[in-house]
Design a protein around this motif. Structure first.
Motif, PDB file in Angstrom:
ATOM      1  N   LEU A  79      16.174  20.840  69.823  1.00 52.41           N
ATOM      2  CA  LEU A  79      15.383  19.855  69.442  1.00 52.41           C
ATOM      3  C   LEU A  79      14.881  19.907  68.109  1.00 52.41           C
ATOM      4  O   LEU A  79      14.566  20.800  67.375  1.00 52.41           O
ATOM      5  N   SER A  80      14.923  18.665  67.214  1.00 47.18           N
ATOM      6  CA  SER A  80      14.708  18.359  66.032  1.00 47.18           C
ATOM      7  C   SER A  80      13.539  17.452  65.907  1.00 47.18           C
ATOM      8  O   SER A  80      13.811  16.307  66.668  1.00 47.18           O
ATOM      9  N   ILE A  81      12.946  17.392  64.883  1.00 47.80           N
ATOM     10  CA  ILE A  81      11.977  16.453  64.617  1.00 47.80           C
ATOM     11  C   ILE A  81      12.580  15.689  63.284  1.00 47.80           C
ATOM     12  O   ILE A  81      12.910  16.234  62.182  1.00 47.80           O
ATOM     13  N   ASP A  82      13.049  14.350  63.544  1.00 46.35           N
ATOM     14  CA  ASP A  82      13.512  13.491  62.658  1.00 46.35           C
ATOM     15  C   ASP A  82      12.736  12.989  61.590  1.00 46.35           C
ATOM     16  O   ASP A  82      11.437  12.720  61.890  1.00 46.35           O
ATOM     17  N   ASP A  83      13.002  12.656  60.561  1.00 42.28           N
ATOM     18  CA  ASP A  83      12.227  12.156  59.431  1.00 42.28           C
ATOM     19  C   ASP A  83      10.751  12.644  59.337  1.00 42.28           C
ATOM     20  O   ASP A  83       9.753  12.018  59.016  1.00 42.28           O
ATOM     21  N   PHE A  84      10.738  13.876  59.227  1.00 45.56           N
ATOM     22  CA  PHE A  84       9.579  14.917  58.988  1.00 45.56           C
ATOM     23  C   PHE A  84       8.873  14.427  57.914  1.00 45.56           C
ATOM     24  O   PHE A  84       9.099  14.173  56.927  1.00 45.56           O
ATOM     25  N   TYR A 129       5.421   9.449  63.362  1.00 43.12           N
ATOM     26  CA  TYR A 129       4.624  10.113  64.058  1.00 43.12           C
ATOM     27  C   TYR A 129       5.047  11.632  64.077  1.00 43.12           C
ATOM     28  O   TYR A 129       4.689  12.617  64.996  1.00 43.12           O
ATOM     29  N   SER A 130       5.779  12.255  63.105  1.00 38.23           N
ATOM     30  CA  SER A 130       6.074  13.579  62.865  1.00 38.23           C
ATOM     31  C   SER A 130       4.708  14.100  62.389  1.00 38.23           C
ATOM     32  O   SER A 130       4.847  14.380  61.136  1.00 38.23           O
ATOM     33  N   SER A 131       3.962  14.752  63.201  1.00 40.50           N
ATOM     34  CA  SER A 131       2.713  15.313  62.552  1.00 40.50           C
ATOM     35  C   SER A 131       2.782  16.885  62.494  1.00 40.50           C
ATOM     36  O   SER A 131       3.698  17.406  63.481  1.00 40.50           O
ATOM     37  N   LEU A 132       2.085  17.347  61.855  1.00 39.08           N
ATOM     38  CA  LEU A 132       1.999  19.139  61.665  1.00 39.08           C
ATOM     39  C   LEU A 132       1.540  19.629  62.987  1.00 39.08           C
ATOM     40  O   LEU A 132       2.096  20.551  63.250  1.00 39.08           O
ATOM     41  N   SER A 133       0.910  18.872  63.617  1.00 38.46           N
ATOM     42  CA  SER A 133       0.358  19.459  65.004  1.00 38.46           C
ATOM     43  C   SER A 133       1.448  19.374  65.973  1.00 38.46           C
ATOM     44  O   SER A 133       1.430  20.356  66.764  1.00 38.46           O
ATOM     45  N   TYR A 134       2.396  18.557  65.858  1.00 44.70           N
ATOM     46  CA  TYR A 134       3.699  18.910  66.962  1.00 44.70           C
ATOM     47  C   TYR A 134       4.222  20.086  66.676  1.00 44.70           C
ATOM     48  O   TYR A 134       4.806  20.331  67.405  1.00 44.70           O
ATOM     49  N   ASP A 162      13.295  23.245  67.292  1.00 50.42           N
ATOM     50  CA  ASP A 162      14.112  24.269  66.748  1.00 50.42           C
ATOM     51  C   ASP A 162      14.580  23.803  65.124  1.00 50.42           C
ATOM     52  O   ASP A 162      14.488  24.754  64.417  1.00 50.42           O
ATOM     53  N   LYS A 163      14.418  22.456  64.997  1.00 53.85           N
ATOM     54  CA  LYS A 163      14.793  22.106  63.629  1.00 53.85           C
ATOM     55  C   LYS A 163      13.725  20.888  63.037  1.00 53.85           C
ATOM     56  O   LYS A 163      13.437  20.063  63.898  1.00 53.85           O
ATOM     57  N   ILE A 164      13.658  20.985  61.932  1.00 59.35           N
ATOM     58  CA  ILE A 164      12.938  19.636  61.325  1.00 59.35           C
ATOM     59  C   ILE A 164      13.947  18.938  60.041  1.00 59.35           C
ATOM     60  O   ILE A 164      14.754  19.643  59.394  1.00 59.35           O
ATOM     61  N   LYS A 165      13.963  17.668  59.927  1.00 56.50           N
ATOM     62  CA  LYS A 165      14.788  17.276  59.326  1.00 56.50           C
ATOM     63  C   LYS A 165      13.880  16.487  57.959  1.00 56.50           C
ATOM     64  O   LYS A 165      13.051  15.507  58.608  1.00 56.50           O
ATOM     65  N   ILE A 166      14.182  16.885  57.136  1.00 57.58           N
ATOM     66  CA  ILE A 166      13.104  16.044  55.726  1.00 57.58           C
ATOM     67  C   ILE A 166      13.756  14.698  55.321  1.00 57.58           C
ATOM     68  O   ILE A 166      14.802  14.461  55.273  1.00 57.58           O
ATOM     69  N   ASP A 167      12.654  13.809  55.505  1.00 62.71           N
ATOM     70  CA  ASP A 167      12.875  12.354  55.518  1.00 62.71           C
ATOM     71  C   ASP A 167      13.481  12.159  53.958  1.00 62.71           C
ATOM     72  O   ASP A 167      13.221  12.668  53.197  1.00 62.71           O
ATOM     73  N   LYS A 168      14.335  11.262  53.936  1.00 61.55           N
ATOM     74  CA  LYS A 168      15.188  10.869  52.768  1.00 61.55           C
ATOM     75  C   LYS A 168      14.344  10.385  51.691  1.00 61.55           C
ATOM     76  O   LYS A 168      14.278  10.510  50.706  1.00 61.55           O
ATOM     77  N   SER A 169      13.121   9.716  52.032  1.00 58.83           N
ATOM     78  CA  SER A 169      12.149   9.170  51.060  1.00 58.83           C
ATOM     79  C   SER A 169      11.602  10.550  50.253  1.00 58.83           C
ATOM     80  O   SER A 169      11.497  10.561  48.865  1.00 58.83           O
TER      81      SER A 169
END
Length: 130
Positions: free
Chosen positions: A21-26, A30-35, A42-49
């Motif tokens: 499982l990945s968090i997209d657009d971290f 909705y991608s909060s630190l509390s999540y 398993d993975k976090i994806k750093i948002d392009k911005s």
């Protein structure tokens, strides 16, 4: 993500099946630190911005470096989205982000073209094909 309790149950069931499982657009929406504390990620994806800010913002990538460090400290794989320049790639490598995606590597291509793309890319790079 609006019902964290229900989402957690479903995501844990997926993990039991072997799904990563990945968090997209971290860092956005909705991608909060509390999540990170409550969900089986398993993975976090750093948002392009944020990747764009590596070159065009006065903080010179501090946010990206922070996300990479945090992800590694929490034992997540970290993926950078939207890499478009050699300078962005150099920054990410220097800061130990081992995985990235973006137009620097390839425009999106149909699945049926992926084998040919990888063979040609490996020939150019000298990577043996197994």
């Amino acid at each position: 993500m609006q019902n964290l309790e229900n989402s957690t149950i479903i995501l844990n069931q997926l993990k039991e099946l072997g799904v990563l499982l990945s968090i997209d657009d971290f860092g956005t929406g909705y991608s909060s630190l509390s999540y990170l504390l409550h969900l089986p990620i398993d993975k976090i994806k750093i948002d392009k911005s944020f990747v764009d800010d590596i070159l065009y913002h006065s903080n010179q990538g501090i946010m990206v470096k922070t996300i990479i460090d945090m992800g590694q400290n929490l034992n997540f794989a970290v993926i950078a989205e939207g890499i478009e320049t050699d300078e962005q790639l150099a920054f990410l490598k220097k800061n130990d982000c081992g995985t990235g995606q973006g137009y620097l590597f390839s425009r999106p291509i149909p699945a049926e073209q992926m084998d040919e793309y990888l063979v040609n890319r490996n020939r150019k790079s000298g990577i043996p094909i197994s």
